[in-house]
Design a protein around this motif. Structure first.
Motif, PDB file in Angstrom:
ATOM      1  N   ARG A 161       0.823  -1.207   0.000  1.00 46.27           N
ATOM      2  CA  ARG A 161       0.000   0.000   0.000  1.00 46.27           C
ATOM      3  C   ARG A 161       0.862   1.264   0.000  1.00 46.27           C
ATOM      4  NH1 ARG A 161      -4.153   0.150   4.650  1.00 46.27           N
ATOM      5  NH2 ARG A 161      -4.908   1.860   3.344  1.00 46.27           N
ATOM      6  N   PRO A 162       0.360   2.370  -0.551  1.00 47.56           N
ATOM      7  CA  PRO A 162       1.121   3.626  -0.531  1.00 47.56           C
ATOM      8  C   PRO A 162       1.140   4.236   0.872  1.00 47.56           C
ATOM      9  CG  PRO A 162      -1.054   3.981  -1.490  1.00 47.56           C
ATOM     10  CD  PRO A 162      -0.911   2.501  -1.304  1.00 47.56           C
ATOM     11  N   TRP A 163       2.205   4.992   1.132  1.00 44.09           N
ATOM     12  CA  TRP A 163       2.382   5.671   2.417  1.00 44.09           C
ATOM     13  C   TRP A 163       2.394   7.177   2.194  1.00 44.09           C
ATOM     14  CZ3 TRP A 163       2.486   2.901   6.953  1.00 44.09           C
ATOM     15  CH2 TRP A 163       2.714   1.524   6.850  1.00 44.09           C
ATOM     16  N   TYR A 164       1.944   7.891   3.216  1.00 46.07           N
ATOM     17  CA  TYR A 164       1.941   9.350   3.182  1.00 46.07           C
ATOM     18  C   TYR A 164       2.795   9.868   4.339  1.00 46.07           C
ATOM     19  CZ  TYR A 164      -1.855   8.895  -0.158  1.00 46.07           C
ATOM     20  OH  TYR A 164      -2.592   8.570  -1.246  1.00 46.07           O
ATOM     21  N   GLU A 165       3.655  10.824   4.013  1.00 45.79           N
ATOM     22  CA  GLU A 165       4.521  11.379   5.056  1.00 45.79           C
ATOM     23  C   GLU A 165       3.820  12.514   5.783  1.00 45.79           C
ATOM     24  OE1 GLU A 165       8.826  13.666   5.512  1.00 45.79           O
ATOM     25  OE2 GLU A 165       8.567  12.140   3.948  1.00 45.79           O
TER      26      GLU A 165
END
Length: 359
Positions: A161-165
């Motif tokens: 899954r994509p991650w957000y900073e």
């Protein structure tokens, strides 16, 4: 529930790992070896939420946050997998609460506690400037409640899954930890926080009423020879030490910066710390332009050697070691620059002609 917070010990890592393994998908969960690395390298950044137990064990781990340090200002694979001591970015790797204790605000309270401790440590000179983490889209609001702001889509790949900073900047004021009641309370037991009404104000008035009178270096007939000891008794073969307490030179302030015998006198190349064209206050001596020599008080090994000191954020100028400079100032009245240190460094330099002397 009587939840309390403390650092997770090496003996409690297996319990933390069990919480991780049940709380994250298999392709996202950290390994026990990874936990051991993080706790061994940065034990002060492995914080747990506990419940007291009547058994001899004394407490039960119900959640944790673990982090390491990086000099990077944004998260990448390297900053998420290594620890660089003395760095300015706290990189949170995992925030997890046991499944049986979720939806009771424990996770948010734990994050707030972690941030409060980081801010208090920064005010005491730890050098922290920001807290960074990556999260999934559905948890952004959770961290926003703790003061984190969205940076954007992260380049880190971990799982499918994509991650957000997200990040939270640590905003420092000029007051030192000893004079900052909220910061101190983060480390005080609950019974010590319940001060009688008016006591804190009375202590503050007392601390301001008997200010020491600071003598400038120019007032000594023999200049630096009158303010150094013949030898540094605390360091065999080391440089001469400061004979007197070092104070803020501003009249009416007199804040004690350093006790006598703590710093070593060193003559070394000057460093450009006056970064603006504004005229210096009359109590601050002029430093020669590099590469001319200047006289300094060297303080080691960390900022806890000071009684009071303030730090600027890292500036664009670099020091002799190639790292960005932080400027030192009086923690009570902001007078400065009194000296400098390098970001993440263990040496702190005060100009001999920019501090006062209790003599």
């Amino acid at each position: 529930m009587s939840v309390f917070y403390d650092l997770v010990t090496a003996d409690e890592l297996e319990n933390a790992y069990k919480i991780e393994a049940t709380g994250y998908p298999a392709d996202e969960a950290g390994s026990l070896e990874t936990f051991r690395y993080r706790q061994s390298q940065a034990p002060e950044l492995f914080l747990g939420a506990f419940l007291p137990t009547p058994e001899s064990k004394g407490r039960t781990l119900i959640g944790y946050i673990c982090a390491t340090l990086s000099p990077d200002t944004t998260l990448a694979h390297e900053s998420m997998s290594t620890h660089v001591p003395g760095s300015s970015s706290i990189c949170i790797h995992s925030v997890c609460v046991a499944l049986t204790h979720r939806r009771r605000h424990i996770g948010l309270d734990l994050v707030n506690e972690f941030v409060a401790r980081a801010e208090a440590a920064a005010r005491a000179g730890a050098g922290y400037e920001r807290v960074l983490l990556i999260t999934h889209e559905e948890l952004q609001q959770f961290y926003a409640k703790a003061g984190f702001t969205l940076v954007g889509l992260s380049s880190v790949v971990h799982g499918t899954r994509p991650w957000y900073e997200m990040r939270k900047d640590i905003l420092l004021d000029a007051h030192n930890l000893a004079a900052d009641a909220p910061a101190v309370s983060a480390f005080m037991p609950p019974e010590a926080q319940a001060l009688p009404a008016g006591l804190w104000e009375a202590l503050e008035r007392s601390s301001r009423s008997a200010r020491a009178s600071a003598r400038l270096l120019t007032s000594f007939p023999n200049a630096v020879k009158d303010v150094i000891t013949e030898t540094n008794e605390g360091s065999a073969g080391g440089p001469p030490a400061n004979k007197h307490d070092l104070l803020c030179p501003r009249p009416g302030c007199g804040s004690v910066i350093l006790k006598d015998g703590v710093a070593g006198w060193v003559e070394r190349e000057s460093v450009q710390v006056d970064l603006s064209a504004q005229a210096l206050p009359e109590w601050l001596g002029t430093l020669p332009a590099p590469p001319a020599m200047a006289q300094w008080w060297l303080v080691k090994p960390n900022a806890m050697a000071f009684e009071n000191i303030g730090f600027s954020r890292a500036v664009q100028a670099t020091g002799p070691g190639g790292r960005r400079l932080k400027l030192l100032a009086c923690a009570e009245c902001d007078l400065g620059p009194l000296g400098w240190c390098e970001e993440g460094g263990s040496e702190f330099w005060l100009a001999c002609n920019r501090v006062g002397y209790r003599a």
